[in-house]
Structures are given as C-alpha cells and as structure tokens.
Design a protein around this motif. Structure first.
Motif, PDB file in Angstrom:
ATOM      1  N   MET A  17       9.679 -18.061 -13.157  1.00 57.45           N
ATOM      2  CA  MET A  17      10.656 -18.305 -11.955  1.00 57.45           C
ATOM      3  C   MET A  17      10.943 -19.703 -11.682  1.00 57.45           C
ATOM      4  N   LYS A  18      10.172 -20.758 -12.213  1.00 53.94           N
ATOM      5  CA  LYS A  18      10.288 -21.933 -11.850  1.00 53.94           C
ATOM      6  C   LYS A  18      11.614 -22.329 -12.908  1.00 53.94           C
ATOM      7  N   ARG A  19      12.225 -21.496 -13.801  1.00 52.96           N
ATOM      8  CA  ARG A  19      13.255 -21.781 -14.532  1.00 52.96           C
ATOM      9  C   ARG A  19      14.594 -21.545 -13.952  1.00 52.96           C
ATOM     10  N   TYR A  20      14.630 -20.724 -12.795  1.00 56.81           N
ATOM     11  CA  TYR A  20      15.654 -20.160 -12.203  1.00 56.81           C
ATOM     12  C   TYR A  20      15.994 -21.085 -10.687  1.00 56.81           C
ATOM     13  N   PRO A  21      17.374 -21.084 -10.396  1.00 52.31           N
ATOM     14  CA  PRO A  21      17.695 -21.766  -9.105  1.00 52.31           C
ATOM     15  C   PRO A  21      17.352 -21.005  -7.971  1.00 52.31           C
ATOM     16  N   ASP A  22      17.308 -21.569  -6.870  1.00 53.99           N
ATOM     17  CA  ASP A  22      17.115 -21.054  -5.416  1.00 53.99           C
ATOM     18  C   ASP A  22      17.979 -19.675  -5.252  1.00 53.99           C
ATOM     19  N   LYS A  23      17.589 -18.667  -4.831  1.00 51.91           N
ATOM     20  CA  LYS A  23      18.240 -17.432  -4.340  1.00 51.91           C
ATOM     21  C   LYS A  23      18.947 -16.780  -5.523  1.00 51.91           C
ATOM     22  N   PHE A  24      18.530 -17.080  -6.710  1.00 53.28           N
ATOM     23  CA  PHE A  24      19.228 -16.570  -7.940  1.00 53.28           C
ATOM     24  C   PHE A  24      19.191 -15.082  -7.841  1.00 53.28           C
ATOM     25  N   PHE A  25      18.067 -14.346  -7.404  1.00 51.72           N
ATOM     26  CA  PHE A  25      18.166 -12.976  -7.526  1.00 51.72           C
ATOM     27  C   PHE A  25      18.282 -12.363  -6.079  1.00 51.72           C
ATOM     28  N   ASP A  26      19.187 -11.334  -6.125  1.00 52.12           N
ATOM     29  CA  ASP A  26      19.307 -10.520  -4.873  1.00 52.12           C
ATOM     30  C   ASP A  26      18.262  -9.967  -4.368  1.00 52.12           C
ATOM     31  N   LEU A  27      17.379  -9.244  -5.366  1.00 49.05           N
ATOM     32  CA  LEU A  27      16.310  -8.579  -4.909  1.00 49.05           C
ATOM     33  C   LEU A  27      15.146  -8.921  -6.121  1.00 49.05           C
ATOM     34  N   ALA A  28      13.940  -9.103  -5.429  1.00 44.58           N
ATOM     35  CA  ALA A  28      12.764  -9.010  -6.407  1.00 44.58           C
ATOM     36  C   ALA A  28      11.875  -7.921  -6.018  1.00 44.58           C
ATOM     37  N   VAL A  29      11.426  -6.985  -6.911  1.00 45.94           N
ATOM     38  CA  VAL A  29      10.503  -5.884  -6.797  1.00 45.94           C
ATOM     39  C   VAL A  29       9.463  -6.437  -7.389  1.00 45.94           C
ATOM     40  N   VAL A  30       8.306  -6.542  -6.929  1.00 45.44           N
ATOM     41  CA  VAL A  30       7.166  -6.869  -7.555  1.00 45.44           C
ATOM     42  C   VAL A  30       5.761  -6.055  -7.160  1.00 45.44           C
ATOM     43  N   ASP A  31       4.876  -6.221  -7.891  1.00 45.78           N
ATOM     44  CA  ASP A  31       3.646  -5.445  -7.753  1.00 45.78           C
ATOM     45  C   ASP A  31       2.410  -6.263  -8.571  1.00 45.78           C
ATOM     46  N   PRO A  32       2.126  -7.401  -7.548  1.00 46.80           N
ATOM     47  CA  PRO A  32       1.178  -8.325  -7.968  1.00 46.80           C
ATOM     48  C   PRO A  32      -0.129  -7.633  -7.768  1.00 46.80           C
ATOM     49  N   PRO A  33      -1.218  -8.269  -8.771  1.00 41.70           N
ATOM     50  CA  PRO A  33      -2.622  -7.633  -8.821  1.00 41.70           C
ATOM     51  C   PRO A  33      -3.121  -8.139  -7.262  1.00 41.70           C
ATOM     52  N   TYR A  34      -3.854  -7.003  -6.633  1.00 40.25           N
ATOM     53  CA  TYR A  34      -4.002  -7.171  -5.125  1.00 40.25           C
ATOM     54  C   TYR A  34      -5.459  -7.725  -5.205  1.00 40.25           C
ATOM     55  N   GLY A  35      -6.212  -8.046  -5.971  1.00 40.76           N
ATOM     56  CA  GLY A  35      -7.518  -8.815  -6.162  1.00 40.76           C
ATOM     57  C   GLY A  35      -8.458  -8.404  -5.233  1.00 40.76           C
ATOM     58  N   ILE A  36      -8.567  -7.014  -4.945  1.00 47.59           N
ATOM     59  CA  ILE A  36      -9.651  -6.714  -3.666  1.00 47.59           C
ATOM     60  C   ILE A  36     -10.682  -6.061  -4.398  1.00 47.59           C
ATOM     61  N   GLY A  37     -10.857  -6.094  -5.633  1.00 49.31           N
ATOM     62  CA  GLY A  37     -11.967  -5.603  -6.435  1.00 49.31           C
ATOM     63  C   GLY A  37     -11.854  -4.009  -6.387  1.00 49.31           C
ATOM     64  N   TYR A  38     -10.687  -3.521  -6.179  1.00 47.26           N
ATOM     65  CA  TYR A  38     -10.543  -2.133  -6.152  1.00 47.26           C
ATOM     66  C   TYR A  38     -11.321  -1.190  -7.271  1.00 47.26           C
ATOM     67  N   SER A  39     -11.145  -1.698  -8.465  1.00 49.46           N
ATOM     68  CA  SER A  39     -11.518  -1.071  -9.706  1.00 49.46           C
ATOM     69  C   SER A  39     -13.215  -0.898  -9.615  1.00 49.46           C
ATOM     70  N   GLN A  40     -13.739  -1.955  -8.699  1.00 40.12           N
ATOM     71  CA  GLN A  40     -15.188  -1.942  -8.585  1.00 40.12           C
ATOM     72  C   GLN A  40     -15.374  -0.828  -7.502  1.00 40.12           C
ATOM     73  N   LEU A  41     -14.522  -0.623  -6.733  1.00 38.66           N
ATOM     74  CA  LEU A  41     -14.904   0.405  -5.611  1.00 38.66           C
ATOM     75  C   LEU A  41     -14.630   1.807  -6.024  1.00 38.66           C
ATOM     76  N   VAL A  42     -13.897   2.042  -7.121  1.00 40.56           N
ATOM     77  CA  VAL A  42     -13.468   3.340  -7.757  1.00 40.56           C
ATOM     78  C   VAL A  42     -14.068   3.502  -9.170  1.00 40.56           C
ATOM     79  N   GLY A  43     -14.885   2.280  -9.245  1.00 44.06           N
ATOM     80  CA  GLY A  43     -15.399   2.196 -10.714  1.00 44.06           C
ATOM     81  C   GLY A  43     -16.699   2.997 -10.961  1.00 44.06           C
ATOM     82  N   LEU A  44     -16.966   4.017  -9.994  1.00 45.47           N
ATOM     83  CA  LEU A  44     -18.192   4.790 -10.178  1.00 45.47           C
ATOM     84  C   LEU A  44     -17.775   6.062 -11.115  1.00 45.47           C
TER      85      LEU A  44
END
Length: 115
Positions: A17-44
């Motif tokens: 992202m640092k290589r692109y100028p401001d507002k280069f993309f009309d739309l960003a669709v992202v699915d970042p890691p949630y970091g909520i420990g979900y895999s531990q909750l359902v990890g049984l």
C-alpha cells in the motif's frame, strides 16, 4: 483506452500500500485477520471420551495495527471490511451480511463494514 489489470503480491500488504498514491483505488475489499482467538474458541475437537484442544492458528492472534488502517484509508476511496464487526471502526450506515445458509456449528453469517 487501456485495459484494467490485476496484480497479485506475495508480501506484506502495508509494504504494498505504501507504493500507491493517495486515493489510488476506488474500492478496497479486505478481510484482515480478526485476532480474536476464534480458532481457540472453536478449537475443540470432539473425541470419544471428551474434548481435545486444537492448536491455535498463528494468524488468529494478530490484529491489524494503526499503520494498516492508516494506509488502507489513504490508498482507497471506499472500503468493505469483512469481519468489520470485530474492529473498532467508525460508525457506518450499513453492513453487508453474508447469510451462509448453514446451520451447523459455524457462524451463520458474516458481517462486512462498509464505508
């Protein structure tokens, strides 16, 4: 008129992202890691005589830092963030809801925050 192109990068998204100028993309669709420990909750895992804990996924213990969000807002005019309900994002007029139509032991739907 030039044809639109699509590129795939195998590197840290903040670096890209640092290589692109401001507002280069009309739309960003992202699915970042949630970091909520979900895999531990359902990890049984059900065993014959009780439960066995699964190993936690490394990605599930990390949340995007401030630099990630700053770069995302900078390079894109609009955003769709899957799992947006897990992040401290600004109020939005609507969420997209993906109804998975599965009624097993997983999430029935997924939320996406929209700008």
């Amino acid at each position: 008129m030039s044809k639109p192109t699509s590129e795939v990068f195998n590197e840290d998204c903040i670096t890209v992202m640092k290589r692109y100028p401001d507002k280069f993309f009309d739309l960003a669709v992202v699915d970042p890691p949630y970091g909520i420990g979900y895999s531990q909750l359902v990890g049984l895992k059900k065993k014959k005589h009780g439960w066995k804990e699964r190993k936690s996924s490394e990605w599930d213990n990390v949340t995007p830092n401030v630099s990630y969000w700053n770069q995302l807002w900078r390079v894109s005019k609009n955003q769709i963030v899957w799992g947006g309900n897990y992040f401290n994002l600004p109020p939005t007029r609507c969420f997209l809801i993906w109804d998975k139509v599965q009624r097993i032991d997983q999430a029935d739907c997924e939320f996406a925050w929209t700008s």
